[in-house]
Design a protein around this motif. Sequence first.
Motif, short mmCIF file in Angstrom:
data_model
loop_
_atom_site.label_atom_id
_atom_site.label_comp_id
_atom_site.label_asym_id
_atom_site.label_seq_id
_atom_site.Cartn_x
_atom_site.Cartn_y
_atom_site.Cartn_z
N PHE A 1 -7.50 -8.15 -1.13
CA PHE A 1 -6.89 -7.79 -2.41
C PHE A 1 -5.72 -8.72 -2.72
CE2 PHE A 1 -3.69 -5.81 -4.98
CZ PHE A 1 -4.36 -5.10 -5.94
N ILE B 1 -17.99 1.91 -4.05
CA ILE B 1 -18.80 1.22 -3.04
C ILE B 1 -18.97 2.12 -1.84
CG2 ILE B 1 -18.15 -1.15 -3.65
CD1 ILE B 1 -16.26 -0.20 -0.82
N ALA C 1 -10.88 1.36 -8.35
CA ALA C 1 -11.63 0.45 -7.48
C ALA C 1 -13.11 0.59 -7.82
CB ALA C 1 -11.39 0.79 -6.03
N PRO C 2 -13.89 -0.47 -7.64
CA PRO C 2 -15.34 -0.31 -7.79
C PRO C 2 -15.83 0.74 -6.80
CG PRO C 2 -14.76 -2.64 -7.49
CD PRO C 2 -13.51 -1.83 -7.24
N ALA D 1 -9.06 -5.20 3.93
CA ALA D 1 -9.24 -4.99 2.48
C ALA D 1 -7.95 -5.33 1.73
CB ALA D 1 -9.66 -3.55 2.18
N ALA E 1 -17.98 2.26 1.67
CA ALA E 1 -17.03 1.59 2.56
C ALA E 1 -17.54 1.60 3.99
CB ALA E 1 -15.67 2.26 2.48
N LEU F 1 -4.15 1.52 -3.67
CA LEU F 1 -4.40 2.94 -3.48
C LEU F 1 -5.76 3.19 -2.82
CD1 LEU F 1 -3.13 3.87 -7.05
CD2 LEU F 1 -1.94 4.42 -4.92
N GLY F 2 -6.18 2.25 -1.96
CA GLY F 2 -7.46 2.43 -1.26
C GLY F 2 -8.60 2.61 -2.24
N CYS G 1 -9.10 -5.82 -7.07
CA CYS G 1 -9.75 -4.60 -6.56
C CYS G 1 -11.19 -4.89 -6.15
CB CYS G 1 -9.73 -3.49 -7.61
SG CYS G 1 -8.16 -2.62 -7.70
N ASN H 1 0.87 -1.18 0.00
CA ASN H 1 0.00 0.00 0.00
C ASN H 1 0.91 1.24 0.00
OD1 ASN H 1 0.81 0.46 2.67
ND2 ASN H 1 -1.06 -0.40 3.56
N GLY I 1 -10.99 -6.49 -2.74
CA GLY I 1 -10.71 -5.51 -1.69
C GLY I 1 -11.95 -4.68 -1.39
N ALA I 2 -12.64 -4.26 -2.43
CA ALA I 2 -13.84 -3.43 -2.26
C ALA I 2 -14.96 -4.22 -1.59
CB ALA I 2 -14.31 -2.89 -3.62
N GLY J 1 -8.12 2.47 -6.04
CA GLY J 1 -7.84 1.27 -6.82
C GLY J 1 -6.42 0.79 -6.66
N ALA J 2 -5.78 0.44 -7.77
CA ALA J 2 -4.44 -0.13 -7.70
C ALA J 2 -3.68 0.14 -9.00
CB ALA J 2 -4.52 -1.64 -7.45
P1 ADP Z 1 -4.59 -1.57 3.01
O1 ADP Z 1 -5.87 -2.12 3.48
O2 ADP Z 1 -3.45 -2.55 3.04
O3 ADP Z 1 -4.21 -0.24 3.59
P2 ADP Z 1 -5.69 -0.27 0.65
O4 ADP Z 1 -6.35 0.70 1.55
O5 ADP Z 1 -4.90 0.25 -0.49
O6 ADP Z 1 -4.77 -1.31 1.44
O7 ADP Z 1 -6.85 -1.23 0.09
C1 ADP Z 1 -6.58 -2.39 -0.65
C2 ADP Z 1 -7.55 -2.50 -1.80
O8 ADP Z 1 -8.89 -2.64 -1.29
C3 ADP Z 1 -7.57 -1.29 -2.73
O9 ADP Z 1 -6.60 -1.43 -3.76
C4 ADP Z 1 -8.99 -1.35 -3.28
O10 ADP Z 1 -9.06 -2.27 -4.34
C5 ADP Z 1 -9.79 -1.91 -2.11
N1 ADP Z 1 -10.38 -0.81 -1.31
C6 ADP Z 1 -9.95 -0.35 -0.12
N2 ADP Z 1 -10.71 0.69 0.31
C7 ADP Z 1 -11.66 0.88 -0.65
C8 ADP Z 1 -12.76 1.79 -0.83
N3 ADP Z 1 -13.05 2.74 0.09
N4 ADP Z 1 -13.49 1.68 -1.96
C9 ADP Z 1 -13.23 0.74 -2.89
N5 ADP Z 1 -12.21 -0.14 -2.77
C10 ADP Z 1 -11.44 -0.08 -1.68
#
Ligand code: ADP
Length: 292
Positions: A240, A228, A225-226, A236, A230, A206-207, A264, A180, A267-268, A210-211
């Motif tokens: 992912f 959604i 990312a889709p 997450a 959260a 990238l939360g 993605c 991340n 994760g979503a 996306g990625a």
């Molecule tokens: P970590 O949980 O390790 O900090 P991230 O926050 O980057 O990692 O989240 C990992 C993945 O989960 C992202 O690349 C994305 O695909 C998904 N994700 C996380 N938060 C969201 C969100 N608010 N909306 C959509 N997808 C999310």
Amino acid sequence: QVVVVGSTNLDLVVTTAQLPGPGETVLGEDFRTVPGGKGANQAVAAARAGADCVFVGAVGTDEFGPRLRDSLVAAGVGVDRLRTVPGASGVALIAVDRDAENFIVVAPGANSALTDLDADDRAAIAAADVLLLQLEVPMPTVVAAAAAARAAGTTVVLNAAPAAPLPADLLDLVDVLVVNEHEAAVVGGGEIEALLALVPRVVLTLGARGAAYADRSGVRVDVPAPRIEAVDTTAAGDAFTGALAVGWAERGGEDITAVLRWACAAGAACAQRPGASSALPDRATIDALHDA
Ligand code: ADP
């Protein structure tokens, strides 16, 4: 097939109106125990995402050991390589207040006893398409697992979490680094380009954004990312990473854009549900969000 060499912890979670200060006792509210640890979470994520997944790790001889083992079995993770070692299982003591501010103390317990791999562990790694690693078991074990994979032609996917600088002998064995933004900064430079100086392929999560993927052959992919609602983004990253390993194993490292999109979606889907390991999505849920 995906093999995970990593940690398993029981999260002991109590909610409280106010976190205690040093020496202070406060009365908490709800208490629950939740199987966790990045290794076990990613193994469960991979199994739910549809992979044949084997977990190499260790639980203790305390009352938490069977609980941790059973939760892996329930998710369909292979536990033939899970040892039971004398002493305590890994635990995380977690207090959470109403603002979701928390206090966490992790006692690695049995995870720190995963100090060597035997012939059967190496055979499992050699038979797999992907070896998935994190940084919650002793570094020599992580390096030994990566070396066994490299020798057998198994793809090494390293999730550099919790964030730490990586030794050169490990970097030399990594095929795909998953980080991340925080981990990217700690491992080296923060920018995907800087990380490519260390490893041949990088996936940056990238939360909600996306990625991204980049490799030394010049391929660059950005995937949103889709969208959604959260609810709880805990785990997450594990959802992912587990799904990425599955997609990578199934497609043999081809069609990176499709694999990234699908990861993605995983994760979503996890972020849409409250909880950590309990929120890791199954394949149908990932597919539904992916196709939405
Ligand atoms: P970590 O949980 O390790 O900090 P991230 O926050 O980057 O990692 O989240 C990992 C993945 O989960 C992202 O690349 C994305 O695909 C998904 N994700 C996380 N938060 C969201 C969100 N608010 N909306 C959509 N997808 C999310």
